[in-house]
Structures are given as structure tokens and as C-alpha cells.
Scaffold this active site. Structure first.
Site, mmCIF file in Angstrom:
data_model
loop_
_atom_site.group_PDB
_atom_site.id
_atom_site.type_symbol
_atom_site.label_atom_id
_atom_site.label_comp_id
_atom_site.label_asym_id
_atom_site.label_seq_id
_atom_site.Cartn_x
_atom_site.Cartn_y
_atom_site.Cartn_z
ATOM 1 N N CYS A 119 0.806 -1.224 0.000
ATOM 2 C CA CYS A 119 0.000 0.000 0.000
ATOM 3 C C CYS A 119 0.838 1.273 0.000
ATOM 4 C CB CYS A 119 -0.935 0.000 1.203
ATOM 5 S SG CYS A 119 -2.067 -1.414 1.222
ATOM 6 N N HIS A 261 -3.432 7.125 1.528
ATOM 7 C CA HIS A 261 -3.831 5.806 1.054
ATOM 8 C C HIS A 261 -5.242 5.516 1.533
ATOM 9 C CE1 HIS A 261 -4.154 1.556 0.502
ATOM 10 N NE2 HIS A 261 -3.974 1.278 1.783
ATOM 11 N N ASN A 291 -10.161 -0.530 -0.842
ATOM 12 C CA ASN A 291 -8.701 -0.452 -0.760
ATOM 13 C C ASN A 291 -8.094 -1.158 -1.965
ATOM 14 O OD1 ASN A 291 -5.983 -0.740 -0.179
ATOM 15 N ND2 ASN A 291 -6.288 -1.371 1.943
#
Length: 338
Positions: A119, A261, A291
Site C-alpha cells: 500500500c 492511502h 482499498n
């Protein structure tokens, strides 16, 4: 790791693009498979739906589409691209997806390679590519963040399957003799906490010859300790962001946007609240995509640019964080044509 441009060229962010799958899976649809519901997921994560790659799509194709959009916005010819860097943990080919994207893009002069940092990958990739431009090695690069996490989740685990989606985002950057748009950055890792979030290789051994065995390549589904990841994010991201802002003499009030993020809406709000940044200055599309790991930041940036939110000259603080554990913060100005 800390840095900014002190010698050579600056870096200008001049184009963005993104691509997501056509399949849209809502929380209500997931409730047909696992014991969950729309309200439960929205309340805990902020997610309403996610995009999932289907039989007629591939992550490579999404990367190519995102890169083309970024290059078109920048007004480049593909033959001028000298680097294609893809941040991904889920490539279509474990030996590397970037060369295939380079070929399909038509960027025949470009060196192409993958970078794996989960990520944090896009931010780490942007910083890495910038070094090549700042030292004069290349003039133009495309940095892509892309992941297909749908292939690596346990779709019967309601605590994790509701979180993830697929997608790709790209940023076109070029060397400039003018002021550096990448003002500064800091990156960190702590492998001692890696078990909080991982996609580990299975240790499956099969007979080879005589008494010898060899390990068969295979991976377990994504494993995550949600509470520990949350505590990590709300502790480490504000701490590093504060450090970066102080290092480069920037006060939170001067930021135009906070671009984090897209992991969990609670995390986004907690980081913003720590710096008294109004929530309307927090860029978020988590509700629509979930996500997407390395893709979240460039997809969000591209949407904000095309929607007219992010405009040329805007100052953005961005942070990627997640598996590794790794995390980083970058300060940059958008310099695109929109």
C-alpha cells in the site's frame, strides 16, 4: 529514508490517469456470500462498493489504460517516455508486469520494472522514479500504482473480503530546470511488525529426486490484524507527516489537500483531525473503490484533477502506509494542465 532535490533537475507532475474494472460489487451483493450487511461495512470502513477484475479484463490492461490517460494529459508522445515503473504486489507475471505494459503502451525507449511495497508502493515508486529524473538519467517517466487484490482475498472471510478492490492509476512526471514539485519526502519500514498484514508464501514441499524435496510456489490469502493495522496507521502516519512538515517548513494550514492511502475512512479522518485539517480538504473515494493498495493514491489524484478539485499549483501532502510494515510521506505540488 529522507530526501528532496538539492542538485540537478527538479521534477514536475504533469499528467494523471486511472482505470478500474467494469464489475462493481456492492456491500449488499457481498452479503449474499458472507454474513455482513451494507450498514456494517459502511460504518466500520466507509466502503459502499468495490471494482473487481472479471474474465475479460486484466491488471496489465488497466495499467496501459491508466498510463495512456496520463500521457495524453501531459501532451507527450509515447516515444518520449524513458521509464515505466509499476508499483504492484499482484502482477500478472511474477517476473514483472512493467515490460508488458511498456510494450502495449508503445514506449519502446523506456526501461520498465516493477516495485513491490504494497500500500506504500505508489509513493515509494514516485520517489524512486524522481531520483532518476533529478540526477539527469531520464527526462520523462510514468509511475503506475496497480493491484488486483480480489485474487488474493478469502472471499468467505467477512473481516477482509469487504475491504479490497482492483484498479490502476498513473502519474506522468518530467525533469524540469524550474522549481521542484516534489518538495520532500520521508519513508520508513518496520519488518518486525510484518505479520500484522501479509500475503505469505505457503510452505508446501513436494518430492523432487531421491530424498530431496522442493517447495511448490503458492500463496495464502491476505491475512490482516485489523486492530493492529489501524493503531499503526493512526500513530505512525501523523508522526511522520508532522516530521516532514516541520523539516520543510510547511504549516498544515498551507496545505491544499491531504491525500492518504484509501484504507479506511476512520484512518483518514483521524489523521486529518490530528492536524486540524478540515475533512473537505481530505481527498477520498474509498466508498466507491475500497482499498486498491498501490492504486489508491494515483486513482484518487486523477479523479480529483479531472473533477477540478486539484488544480495546478496546489500543495498536497500524501501518505502511503500498509504491509511491510512500510509507510511514507511526500509533499508535492500538482503541475498538470487542469
Amino acid at each position: 529514508m529522507t530526501g528532496n532535490s538539492s542538485n540537478g533537475y527538479g521534477v514536475s507532475l504533469v499528467g494523471s490517469g486511472s482505470a478500474t474494472p467494469s464489475q462493481i460489487v456492492s456491500n449488499d451483493q457481498l452479503a449474499l456470500r458472507v454474513d455482513t450487511n451494507d450498514e456494517w461495512v459502511k460504518t466500520r470502513t466507509g466502503i459502499r462498493e468495490r471494482r473487481i477484475i472479471g474474465a475479460d479484463e486484466s491488471l496489465t490492461d488497466l495499467c496501459v489504460a491508466a498510463a495512456k490517460a496520463a500521457v495524453d494529459m501531459a501532451g507527450w508522445g509515447v516515444e518520449s517516455i524513458e521509464m515505466v515503473l509499476i508499483a504492484t504486489s499482484t502482477p500478472d507475471d511474477l517476473f514483472g508486469m512493467a515490460p508488458k505494459v511498456q510494450s502495449k503502451l508503445g514506449a519502446t525507449r523506456a526501461v520498465a520494472f516493477d516495485l513491490t511495497a504494497a500500500c506504500s508502493g505508489f509513493l515509494f515508486g514516485l520517489v524512486s522514479a524522481a531520483q532518476f529524473l533529478q540526477n539527469g538519467s531520464f527526462k520523462r517517466a510514468v509511475v503506475i500504482g496497480a493491484d488486483q487484490l480480489s485474487g488474493w482475498v478469502d472471499w468467505d472471510d467477512r473481516s477482509s473480503c469487504v475491504l479490497f478492490g482492483d484498479g490502476a492509476g498513473a502519474i506522468a512526471i518530467e525533469a524540469t530546470a524550474e522549481e521542484d514539485d516534489l518538495i520532500g519526502f520521508k519513508m520508513k519500514s518496520d519488518g518486525s511488525r510484518g505479520d500484522c498484514l501479509n500475503l505469505a508464501q505457503k510452505r508446501n514441499f513436494v518430492p523432487l529426486v531421491e530424498s530431496y524435496q522442493t517447495q511448490k510456489g503458492d500463496f495464502s490469502p491476505i491475512k490482516m490484524n485489523g486492530q493492529e493495522v489501524y493503531k499503526f496507521a493512526v500513530r505512525e502516519v501523523p508522526s511522520l507527516l508532522k516530521d516532514v512538515l516541520q523539516t520543510y517548513g510547511i504549516v498544515p494550514e498551507s496545505l491544499d489537500w491531504l491525500l492518504l492511502h484509501q484504507a479506511n475512512q476512520r484512518i483518514l479522518n483521524a489523521v486529518a483531525d490530528r492536524f486540524s485539517i478540515p475533512h473537505h480538504k481530505v481527498l477520498t473515494n474509498l466508498a466507491n473503490y475500497g482499498n486498491t493498495s498501490a492504486a489508491t493514491i494515483p486513482i484518487m489524484l486523477d479523479e480529483a484533477v479531472r473533477d477540478g478539485k486539484v488544480q495546478s499549483g496546489h500543495l498536497i501532502a500524501s501518505s502511503g502506509f500498509g504491509a511491510g510494515l512500510s509507510w511514507g510521506v511526500a509533499l508535492f505540488r500538482w503541475h498538470g494542465p487542469f
